[in-house]
Write a protein that holds these residues in place. Structure first.
Motif, short mmCIF file in Angstrom:
data_model
loop_
_atom_site.label_atom_id
_atom_site.label_comp_id
_atom_site.label_asym_id
_atom_site.label_seq_id
_atom_site.Cartn_x
_atom_site.Cartn_y
_atom_site.Cartn_z
N THR A 178 0.83 -1.21 0.00
CA THR A 178 0.00 0.00 0.00
C THR A 178 0.86 1.26 0.00
O THR A 178 0.57 2.22 -0.73
CB THR A 178 -0.94 0.00 1.22
OG1 THR A 178 -1.75 -1.16 1.19
CG2 THR A 178 -1.83 1.24 1.22
N ILE A 179 1.92 1.28 0.81
CA ILE A 179 2.79 2.45 0.86
C ILE A 179 3.42 2.71 -0.50
O ILE A 179 3.44 3.84 -1.00
CB ILE A 179 3.88 2.28 1.94
CG1 ILE A 179 3.24 2.34 3.34
CG2 ILE A 179 4.95 3.36 1.81
CD1 ILE A 179 4.22 2.05 4.47
N GLU A 196 0.80 4.09 -2.97
CA GLU A 196 0.47 5.51 -2.79
C GLU A 196 1.63 6.41 -3.19
O GLU A 196 1.43 7.49 -3.77
CB GLU A 196 0.06 5.78 -1.34
CG GLU A 196 -1.15 4.98 -0.86
CD GLU A 196 -2.35 5.11 -1.78
OE1 GLU A 196 -2.51 6.16 -2.43
OE2 GLU A 196 -3.13 4.15 -1.87
N VAL A 241 -2.50 8.77 3.03
CA VAL A 241 -3.06 8.10 4.21
C VAL A 241 -3.04 6.61 3.98
O VAL A 241 -3.39 6.13 2.90
CB VAL A 241 -4.51 8.57 4.47
CG1 VAL A 241 -5.16 7.72 5.56
CG2 VAL A 241 -4.53 10.04 4.85
N VAL A 242 -2.61 5.86 4.99
CA VAL A 242 -2.74 4.40 5.01
C VAL A 242 -3.72 4.07 6.13
O VAL A 242 -3.47 4.40 7.29
CB VAL A 242 -1.39 3.71 5.27
CG1 VAL A 242 -1.58 2.20 5.38
CG2 VAL A 242 -0.41 4.04 4.16
N SER A 243 -4.84 3.47 5.77
CA SER A 243 -5.90 3.20 6.75
C SER A 243 -5.61 1.95 7.55
O SER A 243 -4.73 1.16 7.22
CB SER A 243 -7.25 3.07 6.03
OG SER A 243 -7.51 4.23 5.26
N SER A 263 -5.77 -0.18 3.35
CA SER A 263 -6.01 0.56 2.12
C SER A 263 -5.41 1.94 2.28
O SER A 263 -4.92 2.30 3.35
CB SER A 263 -7.52 0.65 1.84
OG SER A 263 -8.16 1.39 2.89
N GLY A 264 -5.42 2.73 1.22
CA GLY A 264 -4.83 4.06 1.34
C GLY A 264 -5.24 4.96 0.20
O GLY A 264 -5.91 4.54 -0.74
N HIS A 265 -4.84 6.22 0.31
CA HIS A 265 -5.02 7.14 -0.80
C HIS A 265 -4.01 8.27 -0.70
O HIS A 265 -3.59 8.64 0.40
CB HIS A 265 -6.45 7.70 -0.85
CG HIS A 265 -6.81 8.58 0.31
ND1 HIS A 265 -7.34 8.09 1.49
CD2 HIS A 265 -6.70 9.92 0.49
CE1 HIS A 265 -7.56 9.07 2.33
NE2 HIS A 265 -7.17 10.20 1.75
N THR A 269 2.63 12.46 5.64
CA THR A 269 1.63 11.61 6.28
C THR A 269 0.55 12.48 6.90
O THR A 269 0.82 13.58 7.40
CB THR A 269 2.26 10.71 7.36
OG1 THR A 269 2.89 11.52 8.35
CG2 THR A 269 3.30 9.78 6.74
N THR A 296 -0.80 6.36 9.65
CA THR A 296 0.10 6.44 8.51
C THR A 296 1.53 6.75 8.97
O THR A 296 2.49 6.16 8.49
CB THR A 296 -0.38 7.52 7.53
OG1 THR A 296 -1.75 7.29 7.22
CG2 THR A 296 0.45 7.51 6.25
#
Length: 239
Positions: free
Chosen positions: A51-52, A55, A73-75, A79-81, A138, A143
Motif C-alpha cells: 500500500t505504501i 500511494e 493516508v494508510v488506513s 487501504s490508502g489514498h 503523512t 500512517t
C-alpha cells in the motif's frame, strides 16, 4: 565514533558489492515471500508495504508531471489514498492515477535485479531516504506509525545486516512486492468499486475500467518477466 569514522561507515554501506554466490539464499528468499503472501495473518500485516509503495507511486508520478503532492493516508484496513493537487483532468491527473498499481510491481522487479547484482545496500539506503522524506506528507497517526516502522526496519537492515541477510531480505522484499501487486490487482478484479483506480481512470478517459485493469495486468506481467530473467539463471544453477 567520530564524524570521520561515521562518514567512512556510511560510505562503505552505500557502495555496491559483489552479490553472495548463488546458493540456499535464493530459494529461501522466494519461500519467505510466498509464505508471507499466502498466509492470511502474515499478508494482513505485510500488505502495508504494498500500500505504501502504491500511494508513493501516485505521488511520484504526480510530482514529475507538475502536480503538487499534499499527503497520503494508510488506513487501518491497509487501504490508502494519496492526494496530488493540479488540474482535475488531463494527462497529469490520468498518469498519476494510473501509477499506483504498477508501482509495487516495478519496485519489486528492481529490487530483484538489485539483490542479485550486489546493489542491495545502496537500494536500501535509497528506500530509507524516500521513506524518511515521505514522513512529512503523512496525514494520520496510523500512517505516520506505518511509515516510521517501515523506515526503522529498512534502516536496521541497511546498517546492521550482513551481506547475505541483506541480499535475502531485499530479494524476498522484491518478490513479495511483485506477488503483492498481483494480489492487489486480483482484489480489484473481484470486487472493485467506484473509488478504485480503474473506475476513476474510466471516469477521466474514454477507456472503460476493464481496459485499464488489462493495462495494469500487462505492466505487471512485464515486470514479472523482467524479474524472472534475473532469477532464472540462479535457480537453474541450483538444479
Amino acid at each position: 565514533m567520530d564524524l570521520r569514522t561515521l562518514g567512512h561507515e556510511i560510505a562503505e554501506r552505500l557502495l555496491p558489492d559483489a552479490a553472495p554466490a548463488t546458493g540456499w539464499w535464493v530459494p529461501a528468499a522466494l519461500l519467505v515471500a510466498l509464505v508471507v503472501v499466502a498466509l492470511p495473518p502474515a499478508w494482513r500485516l505485510a500488505r502495508l508495504a504494498v500500500t505504501i509503495v502504491h500511494e508513493l507511486g501516485h505521488a511520484s508520478v504526480g510530482i514529475l508531471l507538475g502536480r503538487r503532492f499534499t499527503g497520503f493516508v494508510v488506513s487501518a484496513d491497509m487501504s490508502g489514498h494519496a492526494v496530488t493537487v493540479g488540474p482535475r483532468r488531463g494527462f497529469g491527473r490520468v498518469a498519476s492515477t494510473w501509477a499506483g498499481y504498477p508501482a509495487p510491481a516495478l519496485v519489486g522487479a528492481v529490487l530483484v535485479q538489485i539483490a542479485l547484482h550486489g546493489w542491495a545496500p545502496t537500494a536500501l539506503f535509497a528506500a530509507l531516504v524516500v521513506l524518511v522524506l515521505s514522513v512529512v506528507f503523512t496525514r494520520t497517526l496510523h500512517t505516520l506509525a506505518a511509515v516510521l516502522g517501515t523506515a526503522a526496519a529498512v534502516g536496521a537492515l541497511w546498517w546492521w545486516g550482513s551481506p547475505v541477510l541483506t541480499a535475502v531480505l531485499t530479494l524476498a522484499g522484491g518478490v513479495f512486492l511483485l506477488l503483492g501487486a498481483w494480489r492487489h490487482l486480483g482484489a480489484v478484479i473481484r470486487r472493485g468499486g467506484r473509488g478504485d483506480d480503474p473506475a476513476q481512470l474510466a471516469a477521466l478517459t474514454p477507456v472503460p475500467g476493464w481496459g485499464w485493469t488489462l493495462c495494469f495486468a500487462v505492466v505487471l506481467a512485464a515486470c514479472t518477466w523482467w524479474a524472472w530473467t534475473a532469477l532464472a539463471p540462479h535457480l537453474l544453477d541450483l538444479i
